[in-house]
Design a protein around this motif. Structure first.
Motif, PDB file in Angstrom:
ATOM      1  N   GLN A   1       0.756  -0.999  -0.205  1.00  0.00           N
ATOM      2  CA  GLN A   1       0.368   0.234  -0.014  1.00  0.00           C
ATOM      3  C   GLN A   1       1.094   1.325  -0.295  1.00  0.00           C
ATOM      4  N   LYS A   2       2.108   1.326   0.431  1.00  0.00           N
ATOM      5  CA  LYS A   2       2.986   2.283   0.247  1.00  0.00           C
ATOM      6  C   LYS A   2       3.899   2.157  -1.176  1.00  0.00           C
ATOM      7  N   GLY A   3       3.512   2.905  -1.619  1.00  0.00           N
ATOM      8  CA  GLY A   3       3.459   2.774  -3.628  1.00  0.00           C
ATOM      9  C   GLY A   3       3.845   2.012  -3.364  1.00  0.00           C
ATOM     10  N   ARG A   4       5.145   2.014  -4.712  1.00  0.00           N
ATOM     11  CA  ARG A   4       5.715   0.585  -5.372  1.00  0.00           C
ATOM     12  C   ARG A   4       6.153  -0.840  -4.450  1.00  0.00           C
ATOM     13  N   ARG A   5       6.465  -0.441  -3.356  1.00  0.00           N
ATOM     14  CA  ARG A   5       7.230  -0.941  -1.925  1.00  0.00           C
ATOM     15  C   ARG A   5       6.709  -2.329  -1.895  1.00  0.00           C
TER      16      ARG A   5
ATOM     17  N   GLY B   1      16.428  -7.109   1.373  1.00  0.00           N
ATOM     18  CA  GLY B   1      15.141  -7.329   1.525  1.00  0.00           C
ATOM     19  C   GLY B   1      14.143  -6.032   2.508  1.00  0.00           C
ATOM     20  N   CYS B   2      15.410  -6.035   3.710  1.00  0.00           N
ATOM     21  CA  CYS B   2      15.611  -4.244   4.186  1.00  0.00           C
ATOM     22  C   CYS B   2      15.215  -3.373   3.806  1.00  0.00           C
ATOM     23  N   VAL B   3      15.752  -3.284   2.955  1.00  0.00           N
ATOM     24  CA  VAL B   3      15.596  -1.931   1.190  1.00  0.00           C
ATOM     25  C   VAL B   3      14.149  -2.062   0.745  1.00  0.00           C
ATOM     26  N   VAL B   4      13.941  -2.713   0.347  1.00  0.00           N
ATOM     27  CA  VAL B   4      12.921  -3.702  -0.410  1.00  0.00           C
ATOM     28  C   VAL B   4      11.660  -3.261   1.057  1.00  0.00           C
TER      29      VAL B   4
END
Length: 144
Positions: A88-92, A136-139
């Protein structure tokens, strides 16, 4: 633009998905040579368990099961990178981030097992696992 929405993240994630997929196929198709490549001692050096079931047969079966795990992780990461729905937060892509973190935890356990059996070789797993966990944490938006 937050780092978690960068267009290179699916490509970087695909790198790890491809590694898992390739190793999974390797473990399934060549379980004996994959056992050595994993960093564990030769199967023939293990003590025999039973006259009816050889260590070779047991370890072949274990490596095929391990290959199925890696194949699943690779296909799941590739699918989430290219076909997954965004959060829901953009393209994340929350699913992709979770899979990358989970895959890094698998690599952590793999390294721990190899170290406990062989006494070395853990960084063959911890090296890529740490990078995959950070990705994964960046994504997920935790780092950036």
């Amino acid at each position: 633009m937050p780092l978690s929405t960068h267009t290179a993240l699916p490509l970087l994630s695909s790198f790890f998905g491809t590694i898992f997929t390739g190793l999974g196929l390797y473990y399934i198709l060549q379980p004996r040579s994959a056992f050595l490549a994993f960093g564990l001692p030769a199967i023939s050096s293990l003590p025999s368990t039973s006259a009816s079931i050889s260590n070779d047969a047991i370890m072949d079966a274990v490596m095929v099961m391990y290959g199925a795990r890696d194949l699943f992780m690779g296909v799941a990461i590739l699918g989430a990178a290219w076909l997954g729905r965004t959060g829901q937060k953009g393209r994340r892509n929350v699913n992709l981030g979770g899979l990358l973190v989970a895959g890094s935890l698998c690599a952590g356990v793999d390294g721990w097992v190899v170290r406990s059996v062989v006494g070395e070789g853990e960084w063959n797993h911890w090296g890529y696992g740490g990078v995959m966990g950070m990705l994964g944490c960046v994504v997920l938006g935790i780092f950036g």
